[in-house]
Design a protein around this motif. Sequence first.
Motif, PDB file in Angstrom:
ATOM      1  N   ASP A 103       8.829  10.087  13.179  1.00 49.54           N
ATOM      2  CA  ASP A 103      10.073  10.672  13.616  1.00 49.54           C
ATOM      3  C   ASP A 103      11.129  10.732  12.222  1.00 49.54           C
ATOM      4  N   VAL A 104      10.877  11.762  11.557  1.00 53.36           N
ATOM      5  CA  VAL A 104      11.623  11.791  10.212  1.00 53.36           C
ATOM      6  C   VAL A 104      12.416  13.318  10.205  1.00 53.36           C
ATOM      7  N   THR A 105      13.360  13.444   9.526  1.00 54.54           N
ATOM      8  CA  THR A 105      14.065  14.574   9.263  1.00 54.54           C
ATOM      9  C   THR A 105      13.876  14.820   7.695  1.00 54.54           C
ATOM     10  N   ASP A 106      14.447  16.028   7.360  1.00 55.61           N
ATOM     11  CA  ASP A 106      14.391  16.500   5.740  1.00 55.61           C
ATOM     12  C   ASP A 106      15.512  15.416   5.140  1.00 55.61           C
ATOM     13  N   ASP A 107      16.575  14.941   5.676  1.00 51.82           N
ATOM     14  CA  ASP A 107      17.334  14.097   5.071  1.00 51.82           C
ATOM     15  C   ASP A 107      16.637  12.825   4.815  1.00 51.82           C
ATOM     16  N   ASP A 108      15.804  12.483   5.645  1.00 57.07           N
ATOM     17  CA  ASP A 108      15.097  11.070   5.511  1.00 57.07           C
ATOM     18  C   ASP A 108      14.035  11.268   4.395  1.00 57.07           C
ATOM     19  N   LEU A 109      13.859  12.401   3.994  1.00 49.65           N
ATOM     20  CA  LEU A 109      12.761  12.664   2.839  1.00 49.65           C
ATOM     21  C   LEU A 109      13.295  12.942   1.654  1.00 49.65           C
ATOM     22  N   ASP A 110      14.896  13.180   1.383  1.00 47.83           N
ATOM     23  CA  ASP A 110      15.669  13.544   0.302  1.00 47.83           C
ATOM     24  C   ASP A 110      16.169  12.261  -0.190  1.00 47.83           C
ATOM     25  N   PHE A 111      16.075  12.012  -1.394  1.00 44.85           N
ATOM     26  CA  PHE A 111      16.998  10.955  -2.025  1.00 44.85           C
ATOM     27  C   PHE A 111      18.120  11.762  -2.739  1.00 44.85           C
ATOM     28  N   LYS A 112      19.022  12.160  -1.998  1.00 43.02           N
ATOM     29  CA  LYS A 112      20.383  12.938  -2.447  1.00 43.02           C
ATOM     30  C   LYS A 112      21.587  11.907  -2.091  1.00 43.02           C
ATOM     31  N   PRO A 113      22.451  11.950  -3.233  1.00 44.56           N
ATOM     32  CA  PRO A 113      23.563  11.009  -2.662  1.00 44.56           C
ATOM     33  C   PRO A 113      24.185  11.327  -1.433  1.00 44.56           C
ATOM     34  N   VAL A 114      24.827  10.532  -0.889  1.00 42.87           N
ATOM     35  CA  VAL A 114      25.358  10.465   0.513  1.00 42.87           C
ATOM     36  C   VAL A 114      26.613  11.180   0.445  1.00 42.87           C
ATOM     37  N   LYS A 162       0.861  -1.013   0.089  1.00 46.83           N
ATOM     38  CA  LYS A 162       0.029  -0.040  -0.028  1.00 46.83           C
ATOM     39  C   LYS A 162       0.912   1.153  -0.099  1.00 46.83           C
ATOM     40  N   ALA A 163       0.800   2.219  -1.030  1.00 39.60           N
ATOM     41  CA  ALA A 163       1.559   3.249  -1.304  1.00 39.60           C
ATOM     42  C   ALA A 163       0.770   4.480  -1.440  1.00 39.60           C
ATOM     43  N   HIS A 164       1.354   5.472  -1.110  1.00 40.39           N
ATOM     44  CA  HIS A 164       0.441   6.867  -1.755  1.00 40.39           C
ATOM     45  C   HIS A 164       1.463   8.149  -1.140  1.00 40.39           C
ATOM     46  N   LEU A 165       1.241   9.075  -1.914  1.00 36.46           N
ATOM     47  CA  LEU A 165       2.278  10.546  -1.568  1.00 36.46           C
ATOM     48  C   LEU A 165       1.509  11.149  -0.405  1.00 36.46           C
ATOM     49  N   ILE A 166       2.418  11.668   0.382  1.00 41.42           N
ATOM     50  CA  ILE A 166       1.991  12.505   1.510  1.00 41.42           C
ATOM     51  C   ILE A 166       3.021  13.712   1.346  1.00 41.42           C
ATOM     52  N   THR A 167       2.694  14.801   2.193  1.00 39.25           N
ATOM     53  CA  THR A 167       3.262  16.100   2.229  1.00 39.25           C
ATOM     54  C   THR A 167       4.363  15.805   3.326  1.00 39.25           C
ATOM     55  N   ARG A 168       5.305  16.497   3.332  1.00 38.22           N
ATOM     56  CA  ARG A 168       6.496  16.842   4.193  1.00 38.22           C
ATOM     57  C   ARG A 168       5.954  17.021   5.505  1.00 38.22           C
ATOM     58  N   ASN A 169       5.157  18.055   5.723  1.00 45.88           N
ATOM     59  CA  ASN A 169       4.460  18.414   7.057  1.00 45.88           C
ATOM     60  C   ASN A 169       3.729  17.135   7.716  1.00 45.88           C
ATOM     61  N   TYR A 170       2.938  16.325   6.827  1.00 48.01           N
ATOM     62  CA  TYR A 170       2.392  15.315   7.398  1.00 48.01           C
ATOM     63  C   TYR A 170       3.229  14.013   7.957  1.00 48.01           C
ATOM     64  N   GLU A 230       4.271  21.426   1.492  1.00 48.08           N
ATOM     65  CA  GLU A 230       2.947  21.027   1.464  1.00 48.08           C
ATOM     66  C   GLU A 230       2.728  20.264   0.065  1.00 48.08           C
ATOM     67  N   LYS A 231       3.654  20.015  -0.613  1.00 46.74           N
ATOM     68  CA  LYS A 231       3.473  19.319  -1.690  1.00 46.74           C
ATOM     69  C   LYS A 231       3.676  17.806  -1.665  1.00 46.74           C
ATOM     70  N   ALA A 232       2.691  17.030  -1.956  1.00 48.44           N
ATOM     71  CA  ALA A 232       2.453  15.616  -1.701  1.00 48.44           C
ATOM     72  C   ALA A 232       3.793  14.970  -2.587  1.00 48.44           C
ATOM     73  N   ASP A 233       4.655  14.980  -2.206  1.00 47.12           N
ATOM     74  CA  ASP A 233       6.056  14.205  -3.044  1.00 47.12           C
ATOM     75  C   ASP A 233       6.774  13.264  -2.339  1.00 47.12           C
ATOM     76  N   VAL A 234       6.158  12.820  -1.095  1.00 47.20           N
ATOM     77  CA  VAL A 234       7.129  11.848  -0.223  1.00 47.20           C
ATOM     78  C   VAL A 234       6.153  10.645  -0.146  1.00 47.20           C
ATOM     79  N   TRP A 235       6.711   9.249  -0.455  1.00 49.92           N
ATOM     80  CA  TRP A 235       6.040   8.044  -0.353  1.00 49.92           C
ATOM     81  C   TRP A 235       5.934   7.521   1.273  1.00 49.92           C
ATOM     82  N   GLU A 236       4.593   7.271   1.398  1.00 48.79           N
ATOM     83  CA  GLU A 236       4.365   6.561   2.607  1.00 48.79           C
ATOM     84  C   GLU A 236       3.899   5.139   2.117  1.00 48.79           C
TER      85      GLU A 236
END
Length: 663
Positions: free
Chosen positions: A202-213, A188-196, A253-259
Motif C-alpha cells: 500500500d504505497v504511493t509515488d510519494d512513498d517511493l520518491d526521496f524528495k525534500p518535504v 535483506k535488501a534488493h531493488l524492485i520496480t515501482r509497479n511491483y 518498470e525500472k528496478a530503482d526502489v529498495w525493498e
Amino acid sequence: MTIEIDKISTSGAVPEVIEVYRLLKRYKEDPARVDWERDVYKRGWDVAFGKQDAMWTEDEKQAMTDKKQIPIAINDCAKGIQGSCAIATANKPGIQVKPIGSSDLYVSELIKRAFDFGWGQNDGNAVIFEGVLESKVGSCGWFDVYWDESKITKWSTGKIVIKSDDPLEYYFDKKSKRPDKRDSHIIKAHLITRNYAKDNYDVTDDDLDFKPVSQDEEPGKSSAGSPGEDEYARMESEKAAKDTRSDEPGEDEKADVWEIEAWLIKKIKTFCLYSIDDRTGELNKFEFKTRKEAENALLKLHEIKQGMAIAQSQQDGIEPQVFTIEDVGKIKEIRLEKRVQRIIVGKKLISEEANPYGTDSDGDPVVPKIPIPHDRSASGFFVGPTYRAIEITRSRNKGRMQAKYILTQNLTAPIVRTEGSKWLRDKVHGDELVVDKGVPFRPFRLLPGATTGELMAMDQRDEIAINDEYDMSDVMKGKLPPGADSGKVVIALQDQAGMMSTPFIGQRVEGCIVKIAKVMLAIMLKHWTRQMWERLIEPDERTTWQPDKEKKINQDTGEPEAPPPDEISLKWEQALELIRPADPTKPPGIELDELDIKITAGSTMPTNRMAKSMMAIEKVNAGIYDAEAALDYDDDPNKERIIARMRQKEQAMMQAGMMKGAK
C-alpha cells in the motif's frame, strides 16, 4: 544504486527508516564487502560454472598469445563441488525430536510428523543442496523460511515456504563472530520496480520518491510549464520525447526502489512478573512495558489468589490463609534481547514487530533468515573451497598450456647437424636428409629434456591440492590404496570423512537444518489449522499407535500387547488440543519456548556412517561387540527402538523356554 542518507533524511522518512538505511549503506559500501562480492562470490561462480574466459585477465591472455600459447581454461572445480555437495546432502538430512522431562510423547510425535510434512512439501533436500552449493562456490548461502498466504487449500490458509536466497541480497556486520549472525543485524535488501511495489504494498509515488518535504517552486514558474509557453505545444513536445524512448523501460518498470526486510537486534527494557501456578507448580512469566502495568497485574493476581483462599476457608469452615504481595509474585526489571523486524519499501515503513516468530526453548529469538557459511576470513566475510581452488586451477591450466606448447614445439624443434649433411627436396617421395659417412654424429632434434616430466608432476600435485580443497581425496572417490583390505579402507574412510568434511556438515549443514525446523515449528504453531494437525494422524492410528517407550509385552504370550483404544484416542486428542484447540477462538495451549523437547539433527555424513557400520560389523563378527554395543558405536538414530525390540524378543524367548521346561 548509491544510498544518499542526506537525501533520505530530508525526505520526511521516519527515524526507523533512516536507521535501517544508515546500516544498509555502511554494510553495502564497506570495502571488505565490495572485495568479497567481486573476488570471492562473483569470481567463484564465473570460474566454476560461468564464463570460460573468467580465469585469465586480458593482460594475461595477451602475454600468452604473444608467446604463441593458447589461454587454456579447463574447469577443474565443478566435479569437486558436486561431489562435496553430494556428500553433505546424500543421506537425506532431517531432524530428531526428543522429549525432555515430562514432555508429552504424542506432542513430540506430531511435531516430528509436521516437520516431515513441511519438509516434503518444499523438497527440502533439494533446497539444502542449493544452499550447500552456494556455500561451496560463493562461500555463503542463505535460507528464507516464511508463511505464504497465497497458497490456500481446503486444509490450510497458507503454506510454509523454504527457499535458498541470493547471498548478494543479505548484509550484516563484518565484526560478527557467530556463523549464524546471531550477534549482528541482518538486512535483506534488493531493488524492485515501482509497479511491483504498488501491486504488492500500500504505497504511493510519494512513498517511493526521496524528495525534500518542503520544495518551494521558483517564482514565476507554474507546475504546468514555463510562463508564456503554449500548453498544447508543451504536451506535443513531451509526447514526442516519450515516443523517442519507447524502447526503453518506463519509470515504473525500472528496478530503482529498495525493498528491505531488516532484522535488528534491540535491547528492550521490560518488566517481568514471575508467579507460581498453584495447580501445576510451574513458574509463569508475564512481560509488561511499564512498571505500573506489572504492578496492576500483580495486585489482580493477589486479589484472585486471596479470594480463592477465602472461598476455600468458608467451605472448609477454617480461618482463611493470608497471602502477601510477595507470596503471589515478584516484579523484575530486565533488558531482553529481541529481534525487531522492519519491512520498508522506498521511504515507507510497512510494518514493525518485535520477535514475530517468538523465542525458542533456550530463550533466543527465532529468525527466519538462516545463513550456511563456509570458513570465516580475517575481514569478517567468508571464503569457501572454490576461492582457494581458483589459483590452483590457474596453476594447473598454466602447466597444461606450457606442456602442450612444448609438445607442439617438439614437432618443429631445431635440428642439430654438422657439415656433410643436407636436405634434399622431393615433392614426389618427400624430403630427405642425406648424411655423409664421415660426419662426427648423426643429426637430431634439440628436445627440451626433462621439462615435460616436471610439468606432469606439477599437474598431479595441483590435482591433489584441488581435491583436498573439496575433501575429495582418492579414497573418497572410490580409489583404494594398493593392497588395502576392508579394515584399512574403513579406517581411511573414517579419517577422511570424520576429519575433513564433518566440521562443515556437523556445524553448518545440520545446525542450519535445526534452525529451519524451529522456524517451521513457530509458523505451524501460529498458522496451522486444527485440520492440518489432524491430517498427520492416520485413521487406524487413533486407537493403535503408541510410542516405543509405552509399548508393553504380554507376559504370558511374549507378544506385544494391544493398547487400550480409548486411552490412545484420548492421548491423541489431548495432544491436538494442546497444540491447536478445537475451538478456533481459543489460543494455542503451547508456544515454541514452552515445548519440553529437544530438536537435533537426524543424520550424519553417509561415508562416516558407512565406515562406522562396517567397523561395527567386523567387531561383532570378531566377538568384540555384541549387538547393543554395535548400535551404540554406530550411533544409529533408531537404536533405542531396536534395542527395546531386541530385549522384548529375548524376554519372550526366555518365557517360552521356561514354560516349555515346566511342561
